[in-house]
Write an enzyme that holds these catalytic residues in place. Structure first.
Site, PDB file in Angstrom:
ATOM      1  N   SER A  52       0.836  -1.207   0.000  1.00  0.00           N
ATOM      2  CA  SER A  52       0.000   0.000   0.000  1.00  0.00           C
ATOM      3  C   SER A  52       0.870   1.257   0.000  1.00  0.00           C
ATOM      4  CB  SER A  52      -0.901   0.021   1.239  1.00  0.00           C
ATOM      5  OG  SER A  52      -1.853  -1.004   1.184  1.00  0.00           O
ATOM      6  N   HIS A  89      -3.499   0.348  -4.689  1.00  0.00           N
ATOM      7  CA  HIS A  89      -3.078  -0.869  -5.380  1.00  0.00           C
ATOM      8  C   HIS A  89      -3.537  -0.769  -6.836  1.00  0.00           C
ATOM      9  CE1 HIS A  89      -1.974  -3.372  -1.766  1.00  0.00           C
ATOM     10  NE2 HIS A  89      -2.607  -2.343  -1.206  1.00  0.00           N
ATOM     11  N   HIS A 111      -6.107  -9.262  -0.528  1.00  0.00           N
ATOM     12  CA  HIS A 111      -6.265  -9.398   0.913  1.00  0.00           C
ATOM     13  C   HIS A 111      -7.462 -10.277   1.257  1.00  0.00           C
ATOM     14  CE1 HIS A 111      -4.291  -5.521   0.073  1.00  0.00           C
ATOM     15  NE2 HIS A 111      -3.629  -5.712   1.199  1.00  0.00           N
ATOM     16  N   TYR A 113      -9.574  -9.734   3.542  1.00  0.00           N
ATOM     17  CA  TYR A 113     -10.760  -8.923   3.831  1.00  0.00           C
ATOM     18  C   TYR A 113     -11.523  -8.497   2.576  1.00  0.00           C
ATOM     19  CZ  TYR A 113      -7.697  -4.863   2.897  1.00  0.00           C
ATOM     20  OH  TYR A 113      -6.836  -3.968   2.331  1.00  0.00           O
ATOM     21  N   GLU A 114     -10.899  -8.640   1.408  1.00  0.00           N
ATOM     22  CA  GLU A 114     -11.611  -8.336   0.166  1.00  0.00           C
ATOM     23  C   GLU A 114     -12.582  -9.453  -0.219  1.00  0.00           C
ATOM     24  OE1 GLU A 114      -9.054  -6.268  -2.975  1.00  0.00           O
ATOM     25  OE2 GLU A 114      -7.543  -7.180  -1.675  1.00  0.00           O
ATOM     26  N   ALA A 141       2.713  -1.933   4.071  1.00  0.00           N
ATOM     27  CA  ALA A 141       2.506  -0.852   5.026  1.00  0.00           C
ATOM     28  C   ALA A 141       2.023  -1.478   6.325  1.00  0.00           C
ATOM     29  CB  ALA A 141       1.473   0.138   4.496  1.00  0.00           C
ATOM     30  N   MET A 244      -1.995  -6.419   7.281  1.00  0.00           N
ATOM     31  CA  MET A 244      -3.076  -7.280   6.804  1.00  0.00           C
ATOM     32  C   MET A 244      -2.653  -8.077   5.576  1.00  0.00           C
ATOM     33  SD  MET A 244      -6.208  -4.509   7.217  1.00  0.00           S
ATOM     34  CE  MET A 244      -6.305  -3.478   8.687  1.00  0.00           C
ATOM     35  N   SER A 245      -1.354  -8.368   5.469  1.00  0.00           N
ATOM     36  CA  SER A 245      -0.862  -9.066   4.275  1.00  0.00           C
ATOM     37  C   SER A 245       0.438  -9.796   4.590  1.00  0.00           C
ATOM     38  CB  SER A 245      -0.612  -8.049   3.144  1.00  0.00           C
ATOM     39  OG  SER A 245       0.461  -7.186   3.475  1.00  0.00           O
ATOM     40  N   ASN A 268       1.914   4.286  10.515  1.00  0.00           N
ATOM     41  CA  ASN A 268       1.237   4.890  11.654  1.00  0.00           C
ATOM     42  C   ASN A 268       1.750   4.243  12.934  1.00  0.00           C
ATOM     43  OD1 ASN A 268      -0.612   2.593  10.524  1.00  0.00           O
ATOM     44  ND2 ASN A 268      -1.185   2.775  12.698  1.00  0.00           N
ATOM     45  N   HIS A 282      -6.745   4.821   6.509  1.00  0.00           N
ATOM     46  CA  HIS A 282      -6.032   4.403   5.301  1.00  0.00           C
ATOM     47  C   HIS A 282      -5.394   5.590   4.574  1.00  0.00           C
ATOM     48  CE1 HIS A 282      -4.937   1.553   2.221  1.00  0.00           C
ATOM     49  NE2 HIS A 282      -5.485   2.297   1.283  1.00  0.00           N
TER      50      HIS A 282
END
Length: 313
Positions: A52, A89, A111, A113-114, A141, A244-245, A268, A282
């Site tokens: 990301s 992306h 991902h 979550y997609e 990220a 998340m990856s 962050n 995000h």
């Protein structure tokens, strides 16, 4: 072959029929690999996943944008390939020369979550293997849990904790395909120690701006950011950064006997205190990616040059 015929939920079995199956067979992946190989001049030896904020076209600073003699293949045209839906992306494979070495960049990843199962999130890694890739550089990220980390720092991943695997969700579930690797692949050396040490040397010798660390990463399912209690638990477990990856991609790469280097851009600082009123979002991931994109591109270029000179057969 018209790649647009294949939608997110469709795969092809070994007989060529479209099904809504639970995984892609070796034959399915060979169809995908052949489609790609028919469109590029030669086989890449290094695969790069642009995380990301690190794969978009901002000020022409993205690694994939600066490759020489590029070939671009949108994900939506590739048989059996999923499509990335996340901002930041671009959703395409970009082939070309990086530091004089032919590589493939995933400009956007997939991902859980997609809505994709983990095997499909990691499927492009197996396609990379079939088209010639032996070395994987994975970037992401991540939120910084380690209190020493600041926004914009970079963390080389020395190890991971597979939290999703603890819950029984693993990209290697199901029948093992021995043409890729063994049923029970070891992960005690998932991240190549030599490449980690060399990456640290490169960062120091090139005097890149910003700080470089080494630490432990974990992947959670998302898409929500974590609660304070969850982050405190992860800190107790020894996690330095969370995203998340990456973990399922690395599992698949090591199963394929790829050599792996991975790093996180800390976008962050995680909220670890109930009285801290800041909230992750995000947009800050994208913003930090824009600011650090040029440095990370040059970092990866130097790593590719080292691999080509010292590690490739």
């Amino acid at each position: 072959m018209n790649g647009n015929k294949y939608t997110n939920g469709e795969i092809r079995n070994g007989n060529g029929f479209e099904t809504n199956g639970d995984s892609c067979t070796y034959d399915d992946l060979m169809i995908t690999a052949k489609y790609v190989l028919d469109r590029i001049p030669k086989m890449p030896s290094i695969g790069i996943i642009c995380g990301s904020g690190m794969g978009q076209y901002w000020n022409e600073g993205a690694l994939a944008d600066t490759l020489q003699d590029k070939t671009i293949i949108p994900y939506g045209e590739i048989p059996n390939f999923p499509v990335s839906t996340v901002e930041g992306h671009a959703g395409q494979l970009v082939f070309g020369a990086c530091s004089g070495t032919y590589v493939v960049c995933m400009q956007g990843r997939f991902h859980h979550y997609e809505g994709y199962p983990l095997w499909k999130c990691a499927m492009p890694i197996r396609v990379m293997k079939l088209i010639g890739v032996e070395f994987l550089i994975a970037t992401n990220a991540a939120g910084g849990i380690n209190p020493a980390f600041n926004e914009g720092d970079v963390m080389l991943i020395k190890d991971h904790i597979n939290m999703m695997g603890f819950a029984g969700n693993n990209p290697l579930q199901g029948p093992n395909e021995s043409r890729f690797g063994p049923r029970f692949p070891p992960m005690c050396k998932a991240y190549d120690r030599d490449l980690i040490e060399k990456a640290k040397d490169i960062w120091k010798n090139q005097q890149f701006d910003g700080r470089l660390f080494e630490g432990v990463y974990t992947c959670l399912g998302g898409p929500n950011f974590e609660t304070v209690a969850e982050l405190r638990m992860l800190k107790l477990l020894g996690v330095d950064a969370v995203g998340m990856s990456t973990v399922h991609e690395v599992l698949t790469a090591r199963h394929c006997n790829m050599t792996v280097l991975a790093f996180s851009l800390i976008t962050n600082e995680c909220v670890m205190d109930y009285y801290d009123h800041s909230q992750p979002n995000h947009e800050e991931v994208i913003d930090v990616g824009k600011l650090r994109q040029s440095t990370l591109r040059r970092f990866v270029e130097e790593i590719v040059a080292y691999i080509a000179k010292n590690r490739m057969k």
